[in-house]
Scaffold this motif. Structure first.
Motif, short mmCIF file in Angstrom:
data_model
loop_
_atom_site.label_atom_id
_atom_site.label_comp_id
_atom_site.label_asym_id
_atom_site.label_seq_id
_atom_site.Cartn_x
_atom_site.Cartn_y
_atom_site.Cartn_z
N UNK A 1 0.83 -1.20 0.00
CA UNK A 1 0.00 0.00 0.00
C UNK A 1 0.87 1.26 0.00
N UNK A 2 1.95 1.25 0.77
CA UNK A 2 2.84 2.42 0.80
C UNK A 2 3.46 2.64 -0.57
N UNK A 3 3.89 1.56 -1.19
CA UNK A 3 4.48 1.66 -2.53
C UNK A 3 3.42 2.18 -3.51
N UNK A 4 2.21 1.61 -3.39
CA UNK A 4 1.13 2.02 -4.27
C UNK A 4 0.83 3.51 -4.15
N UNK A 5 0.81 4.03 -2.92
CA UNK A 5 0.54 5.45 -2.74
C UNK A 5 1.65 6.29 -3.36
N UNK A 6 2.88 5.81 -3.24
CA UNK A 6 4.01 6.56 -3.83
C UNK A 6 3.91 6.61 -5.35
N UNK A 7 3.43 5.51 -5.93
CA UNK A 7 3.47 5.43 -7.41
C UNK A 7 2.10 5.64 -8.06
N UNK A 8 1.09 6.01 -7.27
CA UNK A 8 -0.25 6.20 -7.85
C UNK A 8 -0.22 7.29 -8.92
N UNK A 9 -1.04 7.08 -9.95
CA UNK A 9 -1.02 8.01 -11.08
C UNK A 9 -1.95 9.20 -10.88
N UNK A 10 -2.84 9.10 -9.91
CA UNK A 10 -3.78 10.20 -9.65
C UNK A 10 -4.30 10.00 -8.22
N UNK A 11 -5.04 10.99 -7.73
CA UNK A 11 -5.62 10.84 -6.39
C UNK A 11 -6.67 9.72 -6.38
N UNK A 12 -7.45 9.60 -7.45
CA UNK A 12 -8.45 8.53 -7.52
C UNK A 12 -7.75 7.17 -7.51
N UNK A 13 -6.63 7.09 -8.17
CA UNK A 13 -5.85 5.85 -8.20
C UNK A 13 -5.30 5.54 -6.79
N UNK A 14 -4.80 6.57 -6.13
CA UNK A 14 -4.30 6.38 -4.76
C UNK A 14 -5.43 5.88 -3.85
N UNK A 15 -6.62 6.48 -4.02
CA UNK A 15 -7.77 6.07 -3.20
C UNK A 15 -8.17 4.63 -3.53
N UNK A 16 -8.09 4.26 -4.80
CA UNK A 16 -8.41 2.87 -5.18
C UNK A 16 -7.43 1.91 -4.51
N UNK A 17 -6.19 2.30 -4.39
CA UNK A 17 -5.20 1.43 -3.72
C UNK A 17 -5.50 1.31 -2.23
N UNK A 18 -5.98 2.41 -1.64
CA UNK A 18 -6.36 2.34 -0.21
C UNK A 18 -7.49 1.32 -0.03
N UNK A 19 -8.49 1.34 -0.93
CA UNK A 19 -9.58 0.36 -0.81
C UNK A 19 -9.09 -1.05 -1.10
N UNK A 20 -8.23 -1.20 -2.11
CA UNK A 20 -7.80 -2.54 -2.50
C UNK A 20 -6.88 -3.17 -1.46
N UNK A 21 -6.02 -2.37 -0.86
CA UNK A 21 -4.93 -2.93 -0.04
C UNK A 21 -5.03 -2.57 1.44
N UNK A 22 -5.87 -1.60 1.79
CA UNK A 22 -5.89 -1.11 3.16
C UNK A 22 -6.54 -2.08 4.13
N UNK A 23 -5.95 -2.20 5.31
CA UNK A 23 -6.50 -3.02 6.40
C UNK A 23 -6.48 -2.18 7.67
N UNK A 24 -7.13 -2.65 8.74
CA UNK A 24 -7.08 -1.88 9.99
C UNK A 24 -5.64 -1.58 10.44
N UNK A 25 -4.68 -2.46 10.11
CA UNK A 25 -3.30 -2.21 10.54
C UNK A 25 -2.72 -0.95 9.89
N UNK A 26 -3.26 -0.56 8.75
CA UNK A 26 -2.78 0.64 8.06
C UNK A 26 -3.43 1.92 8.60
N UNK A 27 -4.49 1.76 9.38
CA UNK A 27 -5.23 2.92 9.91
C UNK A 27 -4.63 3.21 11.29
N UNK A 28 -3.56 3.97 11.29
CA UNK A 28 -2.74 4.07 12.51
C UNK A 28 -3.33 5.03 13.52
N UNK A 29 -4.15 6.00 13.07
CA UNK A 29 -4.75 6.94 14.03
C UNK A 29 -6.20 7.19 13.64
N UNK A 30 -7.05 7.29 14.64
CA UNK A 30 -8.49 7.54 14.41
C UNK A 30 -8.95 8.55 15.47
#
Ligand code: GUN
Ligand code: ZN
Length: 428
Positions: free
Chosen positions: A390-419
């Motif tokens: 997910x970190x790599x994906x955010x670095x290399x995302x081609x657009x904000x929508x793409x970055x958001x798609x990576x968050x949905x595809x790869x994100x888990x509670x472990x990635x949500x470090x602060x709420x």
């Protein structure tokens, strides 16, 4: 006062109605006593508020807190059973676990596990299906008050077709519900919802008793299940021969309105969709549950065409996790796969469904759902470990929508470090 400096994604305008993703790579969100008082660039925020604490979140992405419109408190320890349709899953997996909440100590442990599950997954507001035991619901309200969750919940009621220990009657259900309303409804971020389990386990008199509670207590909410499974629907028709259809069992009892959220609606009739839209009731779409129980494909397009409001629910424990990122991507998959033709969803739609749509369904859209000035600061920080996909994906995302798609595809509670809820940290 705090200045949260971050890359921010939110959806203040509805992407199902021509809106889009609002994104900024270096946004300053100024929060005073839990309320967003400014949203600007960092230099301006610093100049105007030189003494504010700066919280530097530029390593990740800040999102609005997630809103889960359908999740079962007593099922946190029953997640993950596979291979059964609804009625068998209830009998063999869910209901034996729910019966254990008769024991207050057990219920208190479950409440802790449940609230940890929600907040760890970035959920800051929720419509929670409570317990059949009034004491367990009282325990949940108390535990949620301590955590600070924006929670609507209630006493689950049934008078047939469930194990004896889970059944009630009209008088007891009204007395226990009224006590819980008096004790908790409107206290802080807590609200009460009349919660018949479903019309398969509640007869017309019990449903009507719930409707009388709504009439007597303006402002309380209603939640239940609707049109999830074909065997369930056939059973409801037998129990309620007077009703036009499943939805009408609730409608004729006075349970249908703008403060009603009905889970699933996988197999609706056109009349039911039209009536839901007319009444202003919302559907909670629970895609991992619909997949796990093989309930079917949620007809999102028919809901949207009819004007029915839709939001996301995890439906833990038939749903297999608390995280609305997973529900979002599963909603996308199912729309892609639906043989009847689904709605092509973008990452912006998924974020809207997981945040602003849920806030609107819960009548909380003036307070939460996006990170605009005037709203309360309910937020999730996505900050994956460096080097992880997910970190790599955010670095290399081609657009904000793409970055958001990576968050949905790869994100888990472990990635949500602060709420945060209302500006207060509930995780991290
Ligand atoms: N219908 C009645 N009770 C339940 C439940 O606990 N989960 C689901 N998915 N559907 C239900
Ligand atoms: Zn459910």
């Amino acid at each position: 006062m705090q200045i949260y400096r971050a890359r921010v994604f939110d959806t203040p305008t509805d992407p199902f109605a021509g809106g889009g993703l609002r994104s900024g790579s270096d946004v300053a969100i100024v929060v005073d006593s839990g309320r967003i008082v400014a949203r600007t660039d960092f230099a301006t925020a610093r100049e105007r508020h030189p003494y504010a604490e700066v919280v530097d979140l530029r390593a990740g992405v800040l999102l609005p807190g997630f809103v889960d419109t359908h999740v079962h408190f007593p099922q946190v320890r029953a997640i993950g059973h596979l291979g059964r349709p609804l009625l068998d899953w209830l009998d063999e997996c869910a209901l034996p676990e729910e019966a254990k909440l008769r024991d207050d100590a057990y219920a208190a442990g479950v409440a802790t596990d449940f609230l940890t599950g929600l907040t760890s997954a970035g959920t800051t507001s929720a419509m929670v299906f409570g317990s059949h035991f009034a004491t367990a619901v009282d325990i949940l309200f108390g535990a949620a008050a301590e955590v600070g969750l924006r929670m609507t919940t209630g006493l689950v009621t049934s008078d047939r077709n469930l194990p004896e220990v889970l059944l009630t009657d009209v008088d007891r259900s009204v007395a226990e519900s009224q006590q819980l309303i008096d004790d908790w409804h409107g206290r802080g971020r807590l609200r009460f919802a009349v919660t018949p389990r479903f019309s398969f386990s509640a007869g017309p008199e019990l449903l009507a008793a719930g409707g009388a509670l709504v009439a007597d207590n303006p402002g309380i909410w209603v939640t239940s299940h609707l049109n999830e499974n074909r065997d369930e629907i056939a059973g409801v028709a037998e129990i309620h021969p007077e009703a036009l259809d499943y939805l009408d069992t609730y409608d004729r009892a006075g349970l249908l309105g703008e403060r009603t959220i009905l889970a699933h609606n996988v197999h609706p009739r056109d009349r039911e969709l039209a009536r839901m839209a007319e009444a202003g009731a919302a559907a909670a779409h629970c895609p991992t549950s619909n997949s796990a129980l093989a309930s079917g494909f949620f007809p999102l397009g028919r809901h949207l065409d009819a004007g029915v409001r839709v939001a996301l629910g995890s439906d833990v424990g038939a749903g297999n996790g608390f995280c609305l990122l997973k529900e979002g991507v599963q909603a996308y998959f199912m729309q892609q796969l639906d043989p009847a033709g689904g709605v092509p969803l973008t990452s912006t739609h998924l974020l809207h469904l997981a945040t602003a749509s849920g806030a609107a369904a819960l009548g909380l859209d003036a307070e939460v759902g996006d990170l605009s000035v005037g709203k309360r600061f309910d937020a999730v920080y996505v900050d994956p470990v460096a080097g992880q996909p997910l970190a790599v994906g955010l670095d290399y995302a081609e657009s904000d929508e793409d970055a958001l798609a990576k968050i949905f595809a790869l994100g888990t509670p472990a990635d949500l470090t602060r709420v945060w809820i209302d500006g207060e940290p509930v995780k991290g």
